[in-house]
Design a protein around this motif. Structure first.
Motif, PDB file in Angstrom:
ATOM      1  N   SER A  96       0.679  -1.417   0.022  1.00  0.00           N
ATOM      2  CA  SER A  96      -0.028   0.057   0.228  1.00  0.00           C
ATOM      3  C   SER A  96       0.788   1.263  -0.075  1.00  0.00           C
ATOM      4  CB  SER A  96      -0.877  -0.013   1.342  1.00  0.00           C
ATOM      5  OG  SER A  96      -1.530  -1.341   1.186  1.00  0.00           O
ATOM      6  N   ALA A  97       2.182   1.271   0.485  1.00  0.00           N
ATOM      7  CA  ALA A  97       2.808   2.398   0.955  1.00  0.00           C
ATOM      8  C   ALA A  97       3.529   2.847  -0.497  1.00  0.00           C
ATOM      9  CB  ALA A  97       4.027   2.227   1.778  1.00  0.00           C
ATOM     10  N   VAL A 198      13.686 -10.376  13.327  1.00  0.00           N
ATOM     11  CA  VAL A 198      13.310  -9.131  13.073  1.00  0.00           C
ATOM     12  C   VAL A 198      12.244  -8.619  14.128  1.00  0.00           C
ATOM     13  CG1 VAL A 198      13.484  -9.654  10.481  1.00  0.00           C
ATOM     14  CG2 VAL A 198      11.324  -9.693  11.586  1.00  0.00           C
ATOM     15  N   GLU A 199      12.338  -7.286  14.232  1.00  0.00           N
ATOM     16  CA  GLU A 199      11.300  -6.822  15.188  1.00  0.00           C
ATOM     17  C   GLU A 199       9.750  -7.057  14.352  1.00  0.00           C
ATOM     18  OE1 GLU A 199      12.350  -2.538  17.152  1.00  0.00           O
ATOM     19  OE2 GLU A 199      12.995  -2.705  14.931  1.00  0.00           O
ATOM     20  N   SER A 200       8.583  -7.214  15.133  1.00  0.00           N
ATOM     21  CA  SER A 200       7.467  -7.451  14.637  1.00  0.00           C
ATOM     22  C   SER A 200       6.427  -6.599  15.483  1.00  0.00           C
ATOM     23  CB  SER A 200       7.025  -8.841  14.808  1.00  0.00           C
ATOM     24  OG  SER A 200       5.703  -9.022  14.471  1.00  0.00           O
ATOM     25  N   PRO A 201       5.775  -5.784  14.780  1.00  0.00           N
ATOM     26  CA  PRO A 201       5.900  -5.257  13.391  1.00  0.00           C
ATOM     27  C   PRO A 201       7.225  -4.481  12.894  1.00  0.00           C
ATOM     28  CG  PRO A 201       4.471  -3.705  14.660  1.00  0.00           C
ATOM     29  CD  PRO A 201       4.863  -4.509  15.431  1.00  0.00           C
ATOM     30  N   THR A 202       7.387  -4.655  11.529  1.00  0.00           N
ATOM     31  CA  THR A 202       8.704  -3.960  11.149  1.00  0.00           C
ATOM     32  C   THR A 202       8.094  -3.721   9.537  1.00  0.00           C
ATOM     33  OG1 THR A 202      10.764  -4.253  10.918  1.00  0.00           O
ATOM     34  CG2 THR A 202       9.830  -5.944  10.307  1.00  0.00           C
ATOM     35  N   ASN A 411     -13.313  -5.152  10.977  1.00  0.00           N
ATOM     36  CA  ASN A 411     -12.733  -5.779   9.515  1.00  0.00           C
ATOM     37  C   ASN A 411     -11.830  -4.721   8.768  1.00  0.00           C
ATOM     38  OD1 ASN A 411     -12.612  -6.401   6.844  1.00  0.00           O
ATOM     39  ND2 ASN A 411     -14.753  -7.389   6.951  1.00  0.00           N
ATOM     40  N   LEU A 412     -10.598  -5.022   8.654  1.00  0.00           N
ATOM     41  CA  LEU A 412      -9.497  -4.118   8.608  1.00  0.00           C
ATOM     42  C   LEU A 412      -9.761  -3.944   6.855  1.00  0.00           C
ATOM     43  CD1 LEU A 412      -7.380  -2.581   9.692  1.00  0.00           C
ATOM     44  CD2 LEU A 412      -5.897  -4.417   9.302  1.00  0.00           C
ATOM     45  N   GLN A 413      -9.895  -5.145   6.190  1.00  0.00           N
ATOM     46  CA  GLN A 413      -9.945  -5.010   4.409  1.00  0.00           C
ATOM     47  C   GLN A 413     -11.048  -4.011   4.101  1.00  0.00           C
ATOM     48  OE1 GLN A 413      -7.529  -5.747   2.846  1.00  0.00           O
ATOM     49  NE2 GLN A 413      -6.148  -6.476   4.563  1.00  0.00           N
ATOM     50  N   GLN A 414     -12.199  -4.264   4.751  1.00  0.00           N
ATOM     51  CA  GLN A 414     -13.497  -3.608   4.493  1.00  0.00           C
ATOM     52  C   GLN A 414     -13.003  -2.099   4.890  1.00  0.00           C
ATOM     53  OE1 GLN A 414     -16.171  -4.958   3.382  1.00  0.00           O
ATOM     54  NE2 GLN A 414     -16.849  -3.126   3.123  1.00  0.00           N
ATOM     55  N   LEU A 415     -12.728  -1.633   5.961  1.00  0.00           N
ATOM     56  CA  LEU A 415     -12.497  -0.479   6.514  1.00  0.00           C
ATOM     57  C   LEU A 415     -11.598   0.390   5.468  1.00  0.00           C
ATOM     58  CD1 LEU A 415     -12.727   1.598   8.873  1.00  0.00           C
ATOM     59  CD2 LEU A 415     -10.366   0.973   9.441  1.00  0.00           C
ATOM     60  N   THR A 430      -1.523  -4.942   8.630  1.00  0.00           N
ATOM     61  CA  THR A 430      -1.105  -6.497   8.136  1.00  0.00           C
ATOM     62  C   THR A 430       0.105  -6.440   7.401  1.00  0.00           C
ATOM     63  OG1 THR A 430      -3.349  -6.148   7.189  1.00  0.00           O
ATOM     64  CG2 THR A 430      -2.450  -8.307   7.341  1.00  0.00           C
ATOM     65  N   GLU A 431       0.473  -5.540   6.370  1.00  0.00           N
ATOM     66  CA  GLU A 431       1.827  -5.635   5.714  1.00  0.00           C
ATOM     67  C   GLU A 431       2.842  -5.501   6.570  1.00  0.00           C
ATOM     68  OE1 GLU A 431       1.058  -2.563   2.860  1.00  0.00           O
ATOM     69  OE2 GLU A 431      -0.641  -3.748   1.975  1.00  0.00           O
ATOM     70  N   TRP A 432       2.832  -5.082   7.818  1.00  0.00           N
ATOM     71  CA  TRP A 432       4.185  -4.725   8.584  1.00  0.00           C
ATOM     72  C   TRP A 432       4.510  -5.910   9.431  1.00  0.00           C
ATOM     73  CZ3 TRP A 432       1.448  -0.676   6.453  1.00  0.00           C
ATOM     74  CH2 TRP A 432       2.231   0.274   5.853  1.00  0.00           C
ATOM     75  N   PHE A 433       3.631  -7.099   9.343  1.00  0.00           N
ATOM     76  CA  PHE A 433       3.899  -8.057  10.234  1.00  0.00           C
ATOM     77  C   PHE A 433       4.291  -9.380   9.383  1.00  0.00           C
ATOM     78  CE2 PHE A 433       0.591  -5.924  12.716  1.00  0.00           C
ATOM     79  CZ  PHE A 433       1.053  -5.950  14.243  1.00  0.00           C
ATOM     80  N   PRO A 434       5.536  -9.940   9.969  1.00  0.00           N
ATOM     81  CA  PRO A 434       6.086 -10.923   9.251  1.00  0.00           C
ATOM     82  C   PRO A 434       5.281 -12.345   9.376  1.00  0.00           C
ATOM     83  CG  PRO A 434       7.389 -10.402  11.210  1.00  0.00           C
ATOM     84  CD  PRO A 434       6.358  -9.308  11.139  1.00  0.00           C
ATOM     85  N   ALA A 435       4.621 -12.431  10.359  1.00  0.00           N
ATOM     86  CA  ALA A 435       3.491 -13.655  10.633  1.00  0.00           C
ATOM     87  C   ALA A 435       2.178 -12.854  10.661  1.00  0.00           C
ATOM     88  CB  ALA A 435       3.979 -14.224  11.803  1.00  0.00           C
ATOM     89  N   GLU A 436       0.940 -13.768  11.655  1.00  0.00           N
ATOM     90  CA  GLU A 436       0.109 -13.067  11.696  1.00  0.00           C
ATOM     91  C   GLU A 436      -0.136 -11.743  12.587  1.00  0.00           C
ATOM     92  OE1 GLU A 436       0.848 -16.001  12.525  1.00  0.00           O
ATOM     93  OE2 GLU A 436      -0.131 -17.367  11.206  1.00  0.00           O
ATOM     94  N   PRO A 437      -0.979 -10.900  12.611  1.00  0.00           N
ATOM     95  CA  PRO A 437      -1.000  -9.540  12.959  1.00  0.00           C
ATOM     96  C   PRO A 437      -1.448  -9.846  14.369  1.00  0.00           C
ATOM     97  CG  PRO A 437      -2.201  -9.358  11.206  1.00  0.00           C
ATOM     98  CD  PRO A 437      -1.954 -10.913  11.109  1.00  0.00           C
ATOM     99  N   THR A 438      -1.156  -8.939  15.408  1.00  0.00           N
ATOM    100  CA  THR A 438      -1.715  -9.265  16.706  1.00  0.00           C
ATOM    101  C   THR A 438      -2.848  -8.447  17.034  1.00  0.00           C
ATOM    102  OG1 THR A 438      -0.115  -7.334  17.262  1.00  0.00           O
ATOM    103  CG2 THR A 438       0.903  -9.489  17.470  1.00  0.00           C
ATOM    104  N   GLY A 439      -3.303  -7.688  16.009  1.00  0.00           N
ATOM    105  CA  GLY A 439      -4.602  -7.041  16.402  1.00  0.00           C
ATOM    106  C   GLY A 439      -4.818  -6.079  14.938  1.00  0.00           C
ATOM    107  N   PRO A 440      -5.992  -5.575  14.695  1.00  0.00           N
ATOM    108  CA  PRO A 440      -6.146  -4.809  13.490  1.00  0.00           C
ATOM    109  C   PRO A 440      -5.518  -3.190  13.793  1.00  0.00           C
ATOM    110  CG  PRO A 440      -8.370  -4.728  14.841  1.00  0.00           C
ATOM    111  CD  PRO A 440      -6.933  -5.507  15.796  1.00  0.00           C
ATOM    112  N   PHE A 441      -4.533  -2.956  13.107  1.00  0.00           N
ATOM    113  CA  PHE A 441      -3.977  -1.722  13.155  1.00  0.00           C
ATOM    114  C   PHE A 441      -3.976  -0.900  11.737  1.00  0.00           C
ATOM    115  CE2 PHE A 441      -1.510  -3.998  16.263  1.00  0.00           C
ATOM    116  CZ  PHE A 441      -1.250  -3.345  17.470  1.00  0.00           C
TER     117      PHE A 441
END
Lengths: 471, 471
Positions: A96-97, A198-202, A411-415, A430-441
């Motif tokens: 997105s960025a 790596v840091e997460s998120p990164t 619903n992040l995608q919807q938002l 979502t794009e900043w998490f190397p694995a599952e996100p820990t929440g909707p950011f």
């Protein structure tokens, strides 16, 4: 030369060409000059544009002709499916960025500062000077222009405490952007299949470069104060990793800046595990309430591989960054850079050095700090007012972004889609998490165009959120 | 601002600093202005240079001080030996062709044309225009500027025969130099441990990129007329390779240009093995007795991945090249490029497009052809006269190099050293062989500085050879 007139001539001739049989001769330039009351240069420009668009062939001394139509049968690349078997496509391309915002949208998604935050006059003057200089026609050494290497070394040397040996110019490798550095460092210091912490998120670009180089990414949780050194130590022990990628100053996306104590603790953990800290000082010039303090300044034993870019602060067209590394690691990285791209344009290097050594650069940085502060504070106020459901862990002391947590059921995608439909672009966390996100950011960039529209952007986000609750 | 005066002030202050204790305050700028009868700008420039060299610290409003001396204990990077275990260093860094020649030497070793063969006026004007344009401050799309993509596509489209679908702008990926393209293509279309067929001898930079990407290089002999299609077919069968890297026009180093028949035969072999031909059209603009005829123009099924660079022909500081590929292969390569370097400086792209679309570019190419012919012929005559022991298989119809075979018993390393001691740089042929060389060759570049010295250079080579015979 008049671009608008050229465009008008091009438009008219395109219509003519569309209905003419292939091979037809176009009116002569002289006839077009007369017909359009245009200058010969304007007509020549129009003809060049048509040729570039593949519509006409020009035969010097003979005339210009409508190009033969090509067969338009469908092409079949099916055979490639088997030939390409050898390597899975690791990397997903679209973030997105990196999206370009259509006019009129409120762009809170971008990773780059708006043009009004760039030192435009310094950049244009530096490029004009470089165009007149030797740099315009000569080849740079593989490691970079010595004067620019010195500048980068001194920037770090100037904050190196007594008792630590500062880096020298010969520790510096100039890069065509820091993304190239990430790729080279992951390839050479970690290697395919080996673990990289790596840091997460990164930063999503680091996740992309890691995926491309085939390293195995191990996330270490990192919050508004940075990573927990005990967690980091555990990750080193459990995985046998020898490298940790991090952004100690104004991390993207969280905005976290490590305290001096944390920096020392992380460095201790890294030393204890005889590992590398890959420090991405991406926002060095974007301090607001503090200055960026590179961890690399506290290491002279080759543990920290330091990356600093000028692209975001100077101009996106001046793709210049540097990597500072010591010992055999630096040689490995340099060999990879030579094989990868041979050398960096000396013209861009000369222009970058020119910009950052002008007295105006310091003025620019002071002014930038004020602007970033005003923009950050306006966006925070707007979010507090219009998106009361959002939670900011941290008021970032620098950088370009806010990192906002939304209610768990969002619903992040919807938002993101709903905001976009209303002309507001935001980047899903979502794009900043190397694995599952820990929440909707969501990540909100406050350095984009038109900060006056921040309240309206926030209102749109708030309404889209409220709508989800009702639904 | 007077650069010479600044240098003089720097020199004097360096002496003063060397004997001053750390922390000493330098004379004020005002005092220096008076002492040197120089302008304030000149003195400020001198101070900036000293700061960049790390000799002084400037505290605005207070003064400028001699920097504190740092501890100079030896640094130990021994721990890296274990940490770097994961990846052998594939690539050797130093090629003779990349060496910078000291003044006064006769440089027959280089891979780049001398400045007098570059379109200097076009380059400077294009860069100056780009500095004033939007390109100076904006970010390019990942695949490149659309106008430049179109130009590259049309260059190939213009020589595409009827019945073959020409490439479109969207098949083009703009690169920061063709070396980056080689790395990406080997990484994505071949992959670690997989076989890659290459001509032997071939371009050392391709050998380097192949080594870095960890592919397994399989040499296919290639002579003054190009490779033997039967040998090529055998190599495909024996190794299961799916890619062949080659330079069909004015190959580096042999100068070979494939005939139209050979091009068709190679393409048939490649098609039959459902493989890629990676065509490096490095010398497209360096035709002398013929024009470069891309093999890619005869393929629309995605078998040829085509590379063309503007760096050597336009300016070494304008690092711009393009890759044309079709089908899923193009997507794989683009994803790798995004992960590797995100995008190419739009400023350099705009300047490159400006240069090659000026009417002066065609004049430049005509003039270049004449100059290359005169230089090539002078070097051939000089070698025939002064190095009768050397054998040229081939008078190259284009490119920048002669490829000379020396008598079998020649000690090549000794010869190169002896010539260098006499101020003549030649490149040992060894660097162009992916495996053992088939004989003692040297590569002689006829596009370097000072062609008037070619006879003298040849005489030196001849004498060094004669000396070996006597010894």
């Amino acid at each position: 030369m008049d671009n608008d007139s050229s465009s008008r001539i091009v438009e008219e001739l395109r219509g003519w060409i569309a209905s003419a049989p292939p091979g037809s001769r176009l009116p002569s330039n002289r006839a077009l000059v007369a017909r359009h009351s245009a200058s010969p240069v304007t007509v020549q420009r129009a003809m060049r544009i048509l040729a570039t668009q593949g519509l006409v062939d020009s035969r010097p001394g003979v005339g210009t002709f409508v190009r033969a139509v090509r067969t338009a049968r469908p092409l079949d690349y099916g055979w490639q499916t088997a030939a390409l078997r050898t390597q899975p496509s690791h990397a997903t391309l679209h973030s997105s960025a990196m999206r370009t915002a259509p006019n009129g949208t409120i762009a809170l998604h971008s990773g780059y500062p708006d043009r009004e935050l760039l030192p435009e006059r310094l950049v244009r003057n530096a490029l004009a000077r470089a165009a007149r200089s030797d740099a315009a026609l000569s080849r740079s050494p593989i490691s970079g222009l010595p004067e620019l290497q010195s500048w980068f070394a001194n920037e770090l040397g100037n904050v190196t405490p007594v008792g630590v040996t500062p880096p020298t110019a010969s520790d510096v490798i100039v890069l065509p952007g820091s993304q190239s550095g990430l790729s080279s460092v992951f390839r050479t210091l970690v290697g395919t299949g080996q673990p990289l912490l790596v840091e997460s998120p990164t930063y999503w670009g680091a996740i992309l470069a890691a995926a491309q180089s085939g390293v195995s990414v191990i996330p270490v949780p990192s919050g508004p104060a940075g990573p927990d050194p005990d967690e980091l130590a555990r990750a080193f022990e459990e995985t046998g990793a020898r490298a940790f990628y991090a952004q100690p100053n104004y991390a993207n996306p969280t905005g976290a800046q490590w305290s001096a104590t944390l920096a020392e603790e992380v460095l201790d953990v890294v030393r204890h595990h005889r590992a590398f800290l890959i420090e991405d000082d991406w926002a060095h010039d974007f301090g607001i309430d503090s200055d960026a303090t590179p961890v690399a300044a506290h290491d002279d034993a080759g543990h920290v591989v330091y990356l600093r870019s000028l692209t975001k602060g100077v101009s996106p067209s001046i793709r210049v960054a540097a990597l500072i590394a010591r010992g055999p690691a630096r040689e490995r990285i340099l060999a990879d850079r030579a094989a990868e791209s041979m050398y960096v344009s000396g013209l861009l290097q000369a222009a970058a050095l020119d910009v950052v050594t002008q007295p105006g650069w310091q003025n620019h940085l002071r002014n930038l700090r004020q602007q970033l502060r005003a923009r950050r504070d306006l966006l925070i106020t707007s979010i507090s007012e219009h998106v009361p459901q959002a939670h900011l862990d941290n008021v970032p002391k620098g950088g370009l972004n806010l990192w906002a947590r939304l209610p768990d059921q969002t619903n992040l995608q919807q938002l993101v889609r709903d905001c976009e439909a209303e002309g507001v672009l935001v980047a899903p966390g979502t794009e900043w998490f190397p694995a599952e996100p820990t929440g909707p950011f969501i990540r909100l960039n406050y350095s984009g165009a038109n900060p006056g529209a921040f309240p309206q952007g926030a209102r749109t986000i708030g309404q889209a959120l409220a709508q989800q609750k009702r639904a």
